[in-house]
Scaffold this motif. Structure first.
Motif, PDB file in Angstrom:
ATOM      1  N   SER A  48       0.803  -1.236   0.000  1.00  0.00           N
ATOM      2  CA  SER A  48       0.000   0.000   0.000  1.00  0.00           C
ATOM      3  C   SER A  48       0.828   1.275   0.000  1.00  0.00           C
ATOM      4  N   VAL A  49       2.148   1.151  -0.091  1.00  0.00           N
ATOM      5  CA  VAL A  49       3.009   2.342  -0.095  1.00  0.00           C
ATOM      6  C   VAL A  49       4.132   2.140  -1.104  1.00  0.00           C
ATOM      7  N   LEU A  50       4.399   3.169  -1.893  1.00  0.00           N
ATOM      8  CA  LEU A  50       5.578   3.201  -2.758  1.00  0.00           C
ATOM      9  C   LEU A  50       6.342   4.472  -2.433  1.00  0.00           C
ATOM     10  N   ARG A  51       7.563   4.321  -1.952  1.00  0.00           N
ATOM     11  CA  ARG A  51       8.419   5.461  -1.632  1.00  0.00           C
ATOM     12  C   ARG A  51       9.563   5.452  -2.631  1.00  0.00           C
ATOM     13  N   ILE A  52       9.721   6.522  -3.377  1.00  0.00           N
ATOM     14  CA  ILE A  52      10.692   6.547  -4.462  1.00  0.00           C
ATOM     15  C   ILE A  52      11.308   7.941  -4.561  1.00  0.00           C
ATOM     16  N   SER A  53      12.575   7.990  -4.897  1.00  0.00           N
ATOM     17  CA  SER A  53      13.222   9.291  -5.043  1.00  0.00           C
ATOM     18  C   SER A  53      12.716   9.977  -6.307  1.00  0.00           C
ATOM     19  N   ILE A  54      12.714  11.277  -6.294  1.00  0.00           N
ATOM     20  CA  ILE A  54      12.272  12.038  -7.461  1.00  0.00           C
ATOM     21  C   ILE A  54      13.190  11.731  -8.643  1.00  0.00           C
ATOM     22  N   LYS A  55      14.468  11.547  -8.377  1.00  0.00           N
ATOM     23  CA  LYS A  55      15.429  11.232  -9.444  1.00  0.00           C
ATOM     24  C   LYS A  55      15.089   9.899 -10.111  1.00  0.00           C
ATOM     25  N   GLU A  56      14.817   8.868  -9.305  1.00  0.00           N
ATOM     26  CA  GLU A  56      14.488   7.556  -9.880  1.00  0.00           C
ATOM     27  C   GLU A  56      13.158   7.617 -10.624  1.00  0.00           C
ATOM     28  N   LEU A  57      12.190   8.328 -10.078  1.00  0.00           N
ATOM     29  CA  LEU A  57      10.901   8.461 -10.746  1.00  0.00           C
ATOM     30  C   LEU A  57      11.071   9.124 -12.103  1.00  0.00           C
TER      31      LEU A  57
ATOM     32  N   TYR B  93      11.566  22.014 -12.781  1.00  0.00           N
ATOM     33  CA  TYR B  93      11.151  22.233 -11.403  1.00  0.00           C
ATOM     34  C   TYR B  93      10.136  21.168 -10.994  1.00  0.00           C
ATOM     35  N   PHE B  94      10.201  20.745  -9.725  1.00  0.00           N
ATOM     36  CA  PHE B  94       9.290  19.715  -9.242  1.00  0.00           C
ATOM     37  C   PHE B  94       7.837  20.161  -9.372  1.00  0.00           C
ATOM     38  N   SER B  95       7.579  21.438  -9.216  1.00  0.00           N
ATOM     39  CA  SER B  95       6.209  21.938  -9.334  1.00  0.00           C
ATOM     40  C   SER B  95       5.628  21.614 -10.711  1.00  0.00           C
ATOM     41  N   ALA B  96       6.464  21.675 -11.746  1.00  0.00           N
ATOM     42  CA  ALA B  96       6.005  21.341 -13.103  1.00  0.00           C
ATOM     43  C   ALA B  96       5.786  19.839 -13.236  1.00  0.00           C
ATOM     44  N   LEU B  97       6.689  19.048 -12.680  1.00  0.00           N
ATOM     45  CA  LEU B  97       6.527  17.588 -12.706  1.00  0.00           C
ATOM     46  C   LEU B  97       5.243  17.186 -11.993  1.00  0.00           C
ATOM     47  N   LYS B  98       4.983  17.820 -10.870  1.00  0.00           N
ATOM     48  CA  LYS B  98       3.776  17.512 -10.097  1.00  0.00           C
ATOM     49  C   LYS B  98       2.518  17.871 -10.872  1.00  0.00           C
ATOM     50  N   ALA B  99       2.528  19.037 -11.504  1.00  0.00           N
ATOM     51  CA  ALA B  99       1.336  19.505 -12.216  1.00  0.00           C
ATOM     52  C   ALA B  99       1.079  18.732 -13.503  1.00  0.00           C
TER      53      ALA B  99
ATOM     54  N   PHE C 257      -4.489   6.771  -5.952  1.00  0.00           N
ATOM     55  CA  PHE C 257      -3.411   7.055  -5.011  1.00  0.00           C
ATOM     56  C   PHE C 257      -3.494   8.474  -4.474  1.00  0.00           C
ATOM     57  N   THR C 258      -2.948   8.620  -3.270  1.00  0.00           N
ATOM     58  CA  THR C 258      -2.657   9.920  -2.684  1.00  0.00           C
ATOM     59  C   THR C 258      -1.138   9.931  -2.459  1.00  0.00           C
ATOM     60  N   TYR C 259      -0.583  11.064  -2.105  1.00  0.00           N
ATOM     61  CA  TYR C 259       0.872  11.100  -1.963  1.00  0.00           C
ATOM     62  C   TYR C 259       1.330  12.219  -1.038  1.00  0.00           C
ATOM     63  N   ASP C 260       2.530  12.024  -0.508  1.00  0.00           N
ATOM     64  CA  ASP C 260       3.230  13.057   0.256  1.00  0.00           C
ATOM     65  C   ASP C 260       4.581  13.303  -0.403  1.00  0.00           C
ATOM     66  N   VAL C 261       5.055  14.530  -0.328  1.00  0.00           N
ATOM     67  CA  VAL C 261       6.369  14.872  -0.854  1.00  0.00           C
ATOM     68  C   VAL C 261       7.327  15.046   0.317  1.00  0.00           C
ATOM     69  N   GLU C 262       8.458  14.331   0.265  1.00  0.00           N
ATOM     70  CA  GLU C 262       9.472  14.442   1.308  1.00  0.00           C
ATOM     71  C   GLU C 262      10.549  15.409   0.827  1.00  0.00           C
ATOM     72  N   ARG C 263      10.815  16.412   1.618  1.00  0.00           N
ATOM     73  CA  ARG C 263      11.756  17.463   1.223  1.00  0.00           C
ATOM     74  C   ARG C 263      12.980  17.481   2.126  1.00  0.00           C
ATOM     75  N   GLU C 264      14.069  17.924   1.559  1.00  0.00           N
ATOM     76  CA  GLU C 264      15.266  18.240   2.322  1.00  0.00           C
ATOM     77  C   GLU C 264      15.518  19.719   2.104  1.00  0.00           C
ATOM     78  N   GLY C 265      15.240  20.485   3.155  1.00  0.00           N
ATOM     79  CA  GLY C 265      15.228  21.935   2.986  1.00  0.00           C
ATOM     80  C   GLY C 265      14.027  22.295   2.117  1.00  0.00           C
TER      81      GLY C 265
ATOM     82  N   SER D  82      14.042  21.536  -1.166  1.00  0.00           N
ATOM     83  CA  SER D  82      14.127  20.673  -2.344  1.00  0.00           C
ATOM     84  C   SER D  82      13.321  19.379  -2.154  1.00  0.00           C
ATOM     85  N   ALA D  83      12.470  19.067  -3.129  1.00  0.00           N
ATOM     86  CA  ALA D  83      11.709  17.816  -3.113  1.00  0.00           C
ATOM     87  C   ALA D  83      12.654  16.674  -3.474  1.00  0.00           C
TER      88      ALA D  83
END
Length: 307
Positions: A162-171, A183-189, A207-215, A217-218
């Motif tokens: 029920s969960v897929l956690r993946i880096s933005i780079k791998e996606l 920009y991640f905002s464009a990828l998201k939209a 699906f629903t999703y959460d974005v994990e950020r470092e600072g 940066s998504a």
């Protein structure tokens, strides 16, 4: 859609689901329908036959005449396509490129394409006993976006957890958009939200999703996978609770693993990790309550896995 068409199953090794596969929307459909005809217990490939009218019906394409005109072009294009499997083992990156098809045939007037997968594809499509993903072609083929198709496959791969956690780079790499949507905002939209809408409208999951950020940066995205008939859970009122809620420690642990990490672990290995972590948690907190013990067991499972 006809229920018989919807019931055709596509079965792929998980590594193929995660592979970079730069196919067009039409090519994804052709390959999925060819795979749905395979018997995963076969030991070698023969020629698969795909009638153009079936491709037209299952994909919802109303212009059948144009598909017939493009049959030769489809064959030629598929012969040029390859998959790229990227893995990390013992801290080292591993790359493997494989031609998708060995041969493809079309004879004008017969109305069908004949195709044979490359023998190197056998490990991804035949004799699959574990570590594979299965879904109904009738949900996948009508999707109108290649991004929706690939995201749907990845979600089906992790549906049991029920969960897929993946880096933005791998996606980005899997979707073939490493150099697009800066920009991640464009990828998201343009990718994630559009796939979210289409998958919910046309398939057996959403699906629903959460974005994990470092600072700012998504860095990672966490997809939560729901079945189409899943009832939204209502939160329990505090005054109605009689004890702390149960935590599914094993599911939480699995959800944090990449698919390669998960595939490298047998059910027995996970069970032993859980047993060891539980023993350690109880020894460290002999008077701890249930919630504390479950949280400590989860922490120690992760610790044992990485040690």
């Amino acid at each position: 859609m006809d229920e018989q068409d919807k019931g055709q199953m596509v079965v792929k090794a998980n590594r193929l689901v995660q592979a970079k596969m730069p196919l067009s929307k039409l090519e994804h459909r052709v390959v999925a329908l060819l795979i749905s005809q395979l018997d995963k217990d076969d030991e070698s490939f023969g020629f698969q036959k795909l009638f153009v009218k079936d491709l037209q019906m299952t994909s919802g394409n109303k212009d059948a005449g144009r598909l017939y005109q493009r049959a030769e072009e489809i064959c030629s294009s598929l012969l040029d396509k390859k998959i790229e499997v990227k893995r990390k083992k013992d801290g080292k990156r591993k790359y493997r490129g494989i031609n998708l098809m060995d041969e493809c045939r079309y004879e004008e007037g017969k109305g069908y394409i004949q195709a044979k997968f490359n023998d190197s594809m056998e490990e991804f499509l035949l004799q699959l006993k574990r570590r594979f993903t299965m879904y109904e072609a009738g949900y996948y083929v009508p999707l109108q976006s290649t991004h929706s198709m690939r995201i749907y496959e990845m979600l089906k791969m992790r549906e049991g957890i029920s969960v897929l956690r993946i880096s933005i780079k791998e996606l980005r790499d899997i979707l073939g958009v490493a150099d697009s949507y800066e920009y991640f905002s464009a990828l998201k939209a343009h990718v994630i939200k559009k796939a979210q809408q289409e998958i919910e409208e046309k398939t057996d999951i959403y699906f629903t999703y959460d974005v994990e950020r470092e600072g700012r940066s998504a860095e990672r995205i966490k997809f939560f996978i729901h079945s189409e008939d899943e009832e939204p859970q209502q939160p329990t009122k505090v005054e109605d609770r009689t004890e702390a809620p149960d935590i599914d420690v094993v599911s939480m642990f699995k959800a944090d693993l990449t698919q390669d990490e998960l595939d490298s672990l047998s059910s027995e290995a996970v069970q032993k990790l859980h047993e060891r972590a539980t023993q350690q948690a109880r020894a460290a907190n002999p008077d701890g309550g249930k919630a504390m013990l479950q949280a400590e067991t989860y922490r120690r499972m992760k610790q044992l896995w990485t040690s």
